[in-house]
Design a protein around this motif. Structure first.
Motif, mmCIF file in Angstrom:
data_model
loop_
_atom_site.group_PDB
_atom_site.id
_atom_site.type_symbol
_atom_site.label_atom_id
_atom_site.label_comp_id
_atom_site.label_asym_id
_atom_site.label_seq_id
_atom_site.Cartn_x
_atom_site.Cartn_y
_atom_site.Cartn_z
ATOM 1 N N UNK A 34 0.830 -1.213 0.000
ATOM 2 C CA UNK A 34 0.000 0.000 0.000
ATOM 3 C C UNK A 34 0.861 1.258 0.000
ATOM 4 N N UNK A 35 1.924 1.254 0.772
ATOM 5 C CA UNK A 35 2.841 2.401 0.793
ATOM 6 C C UNK A 35 3.452 2.591 -0.593
ATOM 7 N N UNK A 36 3.867 1.490 -1.223
ATOM 8 C CA UNK A 36 4.449 1.572 -2.571
ATOM 9 C C UNK A 36 3.456 2.189 -3.552
ATOM 10 N N UNK A 37 2.202 1.796 -3.468
ATOM 11 C CA UNK A 37 1.187 2.355 -4.365
ATOM 12 C C UNK A 37 0.993 3.846 -4.115
ATOM 13 N N UNK A 38 1.069 4.265 -2.871
ATOM 14 C CA UNK A 38 0.953 5.701 -2.561
ATOM 15 C C UNK A 38 2.145 6.478 -3.130
ATOM 16 N N UNK A 39 3.323 5.882 -3.083
ATOM 17 C CA UNK A 39 4.504 6.537 -3.658
ATOM 18 C C UNK A 39 4.329 6.677 -5.165
ATOM 19 N N UNK A 40 3.893 5.619 -5.822
ATOM 20 C CA UNK A 40 3.664 5.678 -7.265
ATOM 21 C C UNK A 40 2.588 6.718 -7.568
ATOM 22 N N UNK A 41 1.544 6.740 -6.758
ATOM 23 C CA UNK A 41 0.457 7.697 -6.942
ATOM 24 C C UNK A 41 0.970 9.132 -6.842
ATOM 25 N N UNK A 42 1.910 9.371 -5.956
ATOM 26 C CA UNK A 42 2.462 10.722 -5.789
ATOM 27 C C UNK A 42 3.249 11.162 -7.023
ATOM 28 N N UNK A 43 3.724 10.203 -7.818
ATOM 29 C CA UNK A 43 4.469 10.529 -9.031
ATOM 30 C C UNK A 43 3.556 10.958 -10.167
ATOM 31 N N UNK A 44 2.275 10.652 -10.060
ATOM 32 C CA UNK A 44 1.311 10.941 -11.123
ATOM 33 C C UNK A 44 0.837 12.376 -11.001
ATOM 34 N N UNK A 45 0.617 13.024 -12.132
ATOM 35 C CA UNK A 45 0.049 14.372 -12.105
ATOM 36 C C UNK A 45 -1.270 14.323 -11.360
ATOM 37 N N UNK A 46 -1.514 15.298 -10.530
ATOM 38 C CA UNK A 46 -2.746 15.341 -9.759
ATOM 39 C C UNK A 46 -2.493 15.011 -8.299
#
Length: 174
Positions: A44-56
């Motif tokens: 879940x933490x990894x997905x949040x990190x990836x999510x932070x890389x996305x615009x928005x």
């Protein structure tokens, strides 16, 4: 209470660096609180990190996109393995470059920023010279069309073919 994360395998496969950070975060939490959290939390933490890389940065639809693209990239990897008749070394430099290219390609497709350039003739020549790589790139494009309702330009297909050729060459030397 622990809830399994259905993307655990795919995240480990597609975002290994982000997962390492998630695991390090679990170690920090345990050190400071004594609480031992499960692997699903690192995912879940990894997905949040990836999510932070996305615009928005963090909107719910961004996380939906990350989860969908993670599943699609796993599907693409299995498709390439099937097409090439080999198992890809997911720790190899060629595979990591291929995966990075796919991640950015998916973002370009979704944003509609894949444009046609003057490389169409080069693409057509490469498709004739490397039919197996072309078929594989075309199969990937079909997945993208199905999942994202977008199609790769000839130039994007050319880059995919180059990566696929490298992957095939690397798998034959092992």
């Amino acid at each position: 209470m622990s809830a399994p994360n259905p993307l655990e395998h795919e995240v480990a496969f597609i975002y290994p660096r982000e997962l390492e950070i998630g695991q390090a975060a679990l170690a920090i939490v345990q050190k400071h609180t004594g609480a031992k959290l499960g692997q699903n939390e690192a995912t879940s933490i990894a997905l949040h990190i990836v999510n932070a890389e996305v615009d928005g940065m963090g909107r719910a639809k961004d996380m939906d996109f990350i989860m969908k693209s993670t599943r699609v990239l796993d599907e693409v990897t299995h498709s390439v393995e099937k097409q090439l008749g080999c198992s890809l070394d997911t720790a190899s430099y060629c595979y990591i470059r291929f995966l990075a290219h796919l991640r950015f390609l998916v973002r370009r497709l979704v944003k509609g920023s894949c444009t046609q350039t003057e490389n169409s003739s080069l693409f057509m020549q490469a498709a004739r010279d490397f039919p197996e790589a072309y078929q594989c790139a075309y199969a990937i494009n079909r997945v993208f069309e199905k999942e994202f309702k977008q199609s790769c330009s000839d130039e994007e297909l050319l880059y995919l073919m180059m990566h696929i050729n490298r992957l095939r060459s690397a798998s034959q030397t092992e």
